[in-house]
Design a protein around this motif. Sequence first.
Motif, short mmCIF file in Angstrom:
data_model
loop_
_atom_site.label_atom_id
_atom_site.label_comp_id
_atom_site.label_asym_id
_atom_site.label_seq_id
_atom_site.Cartn_x
_atom_site.Cartn_y
_atom_site.Cartn_z
N ARG A 119 0.95 -1.15 -0.16
CA ARG A 119 0.02 -0.01 0.06
C ARG A 119 0.93 1.18 -0.06
NH1 ARG A 119 -2.74 0.40 4.53
NH2 ARG A 119 -2.06 -1.66 5.76
N LEU A 120 2.19 1.19 0.47
CA LEU A 120 3.13 2.36 0.61
C LEU A 120 3.81 2.73 -0.60
CD1 LEU A 120 4.54 2.07 4.17
CD2 LEU A 120 2.90 3.85 3.41
N LEU A 121 4.05 1.52 -1.33
CA LEU A 121 4.94 1.66 -2.39
C LEU A 121 4.35 2.72 -3.63
CD1 LEU A 121 5.96 -1.81 -3.68
CD2 LEU A 121 7.54 -0.02 -3.07
N PRO A 122 3.23 2.85 -4.06
CA PRO A 122 2.86 4.00 -4.90
C PRO A 122 2.99 5.19 -4.48
CG PRO A 122 1.25 2.13 -4.84
CD PRO A 122 2.06 2.02 -3.79
N ASP A 123 2.70 5.47 -3.25
CA ASP A 123 3.35 6.83 -2.74
C ASP A 123 4.54 6.95 -2.57
OD1 ASP A 123 0.66 7.50 -2.40
OD2 ASP A 123 0.26 6.65 -0.38
N PHE A 124 5.38 6.07 -2.07
CA PHE A 124 6.80 6.18 -2.11
C PHE A 124 7.43 6.64 -3.55
CE2 PHE A 124 7.95 3.53 1.91
CZ PHE A 124 7.61 4.37 2.67
N GLU A 125 6.95 5.88 -4.41
CA GLU A 125 7.51 6.12 -6.12
C GLU A 125 7.07 7.55 -6.35
OE1 GLU A 125 7.12 3.77 -10.25
OE2 GLU A 125 5.98 3.36 -8.59
N ARG A 126 5.95 7.93 -6.13
CA ARG A 126 5.66 9.27 -6.58
C ARG A 126 6.46 9.99 -5.75
NH1 ARG A 126 0.47 7.05 -7.20
NH2 ARG A 126 -0.32 7.48 -5.09
N THR A 127 6.72 10.29 -4.59
CA THR A 127 7.39 11.17 -3.97
C THR A 127 8.97 10.94 -4.10
OG1 THR A 127 6.02 10.93 -1.79
CG2 THR A 127 8.28 11.79 -1.38
N LEU A 128 9.57 9.96 -4.52
CA LEU A 128 10.82 9.67 -4.96
C LEU A 128 10.89 10.43 -6.21
CD1 LEU A 128 13.50 8.53 -4.98
CD2 LEU A 128 12.73 6.37 -6.13
N VAL A 129 10.01 10.39 -7.29
CA VAL A 129 10.20 11.21 -8.45
C VAL A 129 10.26 12.65 -8.26
CG1 VAL A 129 9.12 11.57 -10.66
CG2 VAL A 129 9.51 9.11 -9.89
N HIS A 130 9.19 12.96 -7.29
CA HIS A 130 9.18 14.66 -7.19
C HIS A 130 10.32 15.03 -6.37
CE1 HIS A 130 7.29 18.24 -5.82
NE2 HIS A 130 7.82 17.84 -4.49
N VAL A 131 10.66 14.33 -5.32
CA VAL A 131 11.99 14.70 -4.79
C VAL A 131 13.21 14.91 -5.51
CG1 VAL A 131 13.57 14.43 -2.78
CG2 VAL A 131 11.27 14.20 -2.53
N TRP A 132 13.39 13.81 -6.25
CA TRP A 132 14.41 13.92 -7.52
C TRP A 132 14.42 14.93 -8.39
CZ3 TRP A 132 13.93 12.53 -12.66
CH2 TRP A 132 15.11 12.63 -13.47
N ARG A 133 13.31 15.34 -8.74
CA ARG A 133 13.04 16.39 -9.80
C ARG A 133 13.52 17.93 -9.02
NH1 ARG A 133 10.37 16.29 -14.65
NH2 ARG A 133 9.65 14.38 -15.49
N SER A 134 12.87 17.93 -7.72
CA SER A 134 13.27 19.11 -7.18
C SER A 134 14.63 19.34 -6.72
CB SER A 134 12.43 18.97 -5.90
OG SER A 134 11.12 18.97 -5.98
N GLN A 135 15.40 18.12 -6.48
CA GLN A 135 16.79 18.30 -6.38
C GLN A 135 17.49 18.49 -7.38
OE1 GLN A 135 18.25 18.44 -3.50
NE2 GLN A 135 17.33 17.15 -2.04
N LEU A 136 17.21 18.13 -8.54
CA LEU A 136 17.93 18.40 -9.83
C LEU A 136 17.49 19.71 -10.20
CD1 LEU A 136 19.39 16.55 -11.96
CD2 LEU A 136 17.18 16.05 -13.20
#
Length: 325
Positions: A119-136
């Motif tokens: 149940r947590l995986l989809p939220d983890f995945e979306r958050t990961l992409v968002h944070v990566w884009r923000s850091q980039l």
Amino acid sequence: MRRLFLGPPPVYTRRQVAEAAGIPQDLAARIWRALGFATFADDAVAFTDADLEALYRIRDLLDAEMLDERSVIRMARALGRNTARLAQWQAEIMVDALIEPGARPGEERLRQVMDTVSRLLPDFERTLVHVWRSQLAATASRLVSLAEPGEPGGDASPTRPRLAVGFADLVAFTRVSRELDELALADLVEGFESRASDVIAAHDGRLVKTLGDEVLFTAPGPRTAALIALDLLDELKRDAEGPDVRVGVAYGPVLPAMGDVFGTTVNLAARLTSIARPGTILADSEMAAALTGAAGVDLVKLRRRPARGLGVVEPYVLRRSSRES
């Protein structure tokens, strides 16, 4: 477990997946190794349709000449190293949160854990992409600013920027670690790293890496680095029973590579840390010159002294002053 994280089971051998993607066998092997994956036997069915899609995308980048093979391998290595550490860290957090320490979970508890993770995986995945884009975005902005004319330090460039570099070090960590059990030692290290990370982020600095009893950070300018160093001392000494902290900061050109920073400026910051007294901050002469007259900062010149591999250096004690910012 594999099905939970990766979906449908493998259907290709390493030769089949490379041929289907139109990528040479040796290049495909180098990509998998750079990503940190084991080399499978020729007849082992170990690759999925998702792996094939990833190779398709890499082939398209190469065909369009957007990246060459060297850049692809470097990107793969950066991705593999950092996601492996991230995965390990997150898995440890989840195990700690969902399973009692030292307990051997039964089948029912394991099913509950797997259900929670799914149940947590989809939220983890979306958050990961968002944070990566923000850091980039933040990193690209810093690099672009170095290429703009008229910026301070006219000899700076995205490949050789002038940055303030700092090390914060727990004093007598080896002795302290012998006095603590494993859980207490883990708490000490995690507390040190997390509090240092918060201070550095609050000033828009960059936490380059952590080494257990030491953190390496950079900042775009000397005053920002000075404020980080001063706040690190204040924050990390809130725990009166914890070990002392010392900090060394230097300002000058650095070489960014593999997410790290290298060069004489980095070495100088490390040497200053090693000679700093517990609870103090030492700055190099360039840092001190740039901070002359800066609000909120006082500098006290010390006698010149040798620093291993760097000759004689002129350190300054950096302190917080009462002047208004």
